[in-house]
Write an enzyme that holds these catalytic residues in place. Sequence first.
Site, mmCIF file in Angstrom:
data_model
loop_
_atom_site.group_PDB
_atom_site.id
_atom_site.type_symbol
_atom_site.label_atom_id
_atom_site.label_comp_id
_atom_site.label_asym_id
_atom_site.label_seq_id
_atom_site.Cartn_x
_atom_site.Cartn_y
_atom_site.Cartn_z
ATOM 1 C CE1 TYR A 85 -3.316 2.900 0.835
ATOM 2 C CE2 TYR A 85 -1.900 3.345 2.717
ATOM 3 C CZ TYR A 85 -2.929 3.720 1.874
ATOM 4 O OH TYR A 85 -3.563 4.917 2.066
HETATM 5 O O1 UGA Z 1 -2.127 6.968 7.915
HETATM 6 C C1 UGA Z 1 -2.361 6.358 6.896
HETATM 7 O O2 UGA Z 1 -1.883 6.738 5.844
HETATM 8 C C2 UGA Z 1 -3.178 5.106 6.876
HETATM 9 O O3 UGA Z 1 -3.963 5.062 8.053
HETATM 10 C C3 UGA Z 1 -4.698 3.874 8.244
HETATM 11 O O4 UGA Z 1 -3.819 2.811 8.442
HETATM 12 P P1 UGA Z 1 -3.455 2.451 9.936
HETATM 13 O O5 UGA Z 1 -2.775 3.587 10.623
HETATM 14 O O6 UGA Z 1 -2.718 1.177 9.897
HETATM 15 O O7 UGA Z 1 -4.903 2.342 10.631
HETATM 16 P P2 UGA Z 1 -5.654 1.141 11.347
HETATM 17 O O8 UGA Z 1 -5.834 -0.007 10.452
HETATM 18 O O9 UGA Z 1 -6.868 1.711 11.950
HETATM 19 O O10 UGA Z 1 -4.643 0.702 12.492
HETATM 20 C C4 UGA Z 1 -4.337 1.579 13.570
HETATM 21 C C5 UGA Z 1 -3.436 0.872 14.548
HETATM 22 O O11 UGA Z 1 -4.163 -0.174 15.160
HETATM 23 C C6 UGA Z 1 -3.437 -1.387 15.072
HETATM 24 N N1 UGA Z 1 -4.408 -2.505 14.966
HETATM 25 C C7 UGA Z 1 -5.170 -2.662 13.870
HETATM 26 C C8 UGA Z 1 -6.076 -3.676 13.791
HETATM 27 C C9 UGA Z 1 -6.200 -4.567 14.851
HETATM 28 O O12 UGA Z 1 -7.012 -5.512 14.837
HETATM 29 N N2 UGA Z 1 -5.412 -4.380 15.914
HETATM 30 C C10 UGA Z 1 -4.511 -3.377 16.013
HETATM 31 O O13 UGA Z 1 -3.813 -3.257 17.026
HETATM 32 C C11 UGA Z 1 -2.571 -1.228 13.846
HETATM 33 O O14 UGA Z 1 -1.434 -2.069 13.906
HETATM 34 C C12 UGA Z 1 -2.219 0.246 13.919
HETATM 35 O O15 UGA Z 1 -1.112 0.407 14.744
HETATM 36 C C13 UGA Z 1 -5.587 3.583 7.027
HETATM 37 O O16 UGA Z 1 -6.166 2.314 7.136
HETATM 38 C C14 UGA Z 1 -4.823 3.696 5.736
HETATM 39 O O17 UGA Z 1 -5.709 3.552 4.655
HETATM 40 C C15 UGA Z 1 -4.153 5.045 5.740
HETATM 41 O O18 UGA Z 1 -3.574 5.365 4.586
#
Ligand code: UGA
Length: 487
Positions: free
Chosen positions: A242
Amino acid sequence: MRSIEDDLFPSTPGKVKIERTNMLNRQFYRCFASTSTMFVWALFLIALTASYLSFQSFVDPRNRHFAASWGGLNWEKQVRTSAQIRDSRHMSVLVTGAAGFVGSHVSLALKKRGDGVVGLDNFNDYYDPSLKRARKSLLNENGIFVVEGDINDARLLSKLFDVVAFSHVMHLAAQAGVRYAMKNPASYIHSNIAGLVTLLETCKAAVPQPSLVWASSSSVYGLNEKVPFSESDQTDQPASLYAATKKSGEEITHTYNHIYGLSITGLRFFTVYGPWGRPDMAYFSFTRNILQGKPITVYRGKNRADLARDFTYIDDIVKGCLGSLDTSGKSTGNTSPVTVPTLVSILERHLKVKAKKNFVDMPGNGDVPFTHANISLARSELGYKPSTDLQTGLKKFVKWPLRVVRHKHRLSLVLDISDHGGTTVASPAAMDLAMTQNRSTHMTTTSPRFKTLKQFQHDQIDHNKNSEASSRSWRGPRQSPASGGRP
Ligand SMILES: O=C(O)[C@H]1O[C@H](OP(=O)(O)OP(=O)(O)OC[C@H]2O[C@@H](n3ccc(=O)[nH]c3=O)[C@H](O)[C@@H]2O)[C@H](O)[C@@H](O)[C@@H]1O
């Protein structure tokens, strides 16, 4: 206008897509019996063709992933109405990914302040499309028409720009989500790279060229350890496909700015959250599971360190998007030198005629190898902002006879300047139209009074060779005395 913050966001569980078969990884075994060998080879060829088609499906922008319905007078009217601006100070914006989380919020905010907005969304099922449908209904209620289509559909994009001269494009359509790339890598190439290029090609060809603001991602900082992340940091170590596609998007948009003078602003969003958000994101799924009494999985990093994100509330992102649109520069077109062979290829494309090119060493007659204007002083002192790129300018040049005729003779679409002693010149497009319009008259391509530019050029070469005045030479349109008479 109903605020979307007033609405409760529905609980919509995310979906998991079925993984695509990777045809390229298929193995085949050698067979020694001749009929079996042929059979295996036939299978191999079929597999190879299927692999090629599968690959084309995400690199070929003409390929549609779903059958979209668009077009027709009523559809055009809806697009036009939706794009209407409150007054001349406002902008008309094409918002891609309008049924998405950020797209729906930005669309509503633009509409609310008087800008014209047309949405575009492919309603894919990365997460429950019913949430996207609900957002679409909300947009409809607020006078925003959302076109159902894919950014890879070049015909649709070009149609939209034919119907509305969008001043801006807010490009938010993308395959989102960091971890889903492990399951469906092709979807990231399809939307974030192929789709982006299709959109940029359309913007490049549009007259006038729009200014583009688009969503990159904080994920481009990847394994960067320097905090806080800032624009000047290195972004060459993406940690996910991504992130790699978003980083590619940044490089691709750079080239479209550099070559074609398109005004492009990339925004690196940091984990956006809020009402009407994406069910695949942690804050959303955590909320749902907590309410349902289900367990949640919280990831941890090395040595059990907690993970962290710079979470950004949707309203702040909307302000940032609107601010970027408001301050985006105009697409400037020809700020970069274009090579002469490129000039020739643009002409070839517009004329639909292949040039016979002879490449020879530059003669020592005062010619210079290149020119490149620094227009910053003219810009600041005179407000000079060239806005026509070479593609657009040559297109207008090639269509010139057609335009003049439209102005002077409403019924005939071919320029007739024979009464000024010149020969009629028609671009190929004009010729086609002339034939259509005058099918029952004497006008055909063989008529001596009508020539294509190609025929005209041949005549000019012969004429120059003979170096004598010819009654067939073309003088161009009448000039005002102030402009110096004949060209
Ligand atoms: O900042 C960005 O550019 C990105 O932000 C998010 O990606 P992400 O930060 O990974 O968001 P989440 O999927 O909500 O995850 C947030 C945090 O929660 C954690 N997480 C996620 C899912 C889960 O079941 N458990 C968990 O601890 C992830 O590892 C991460 O640290 C969006 O999903 C992306 O599309 C976007 O581009």
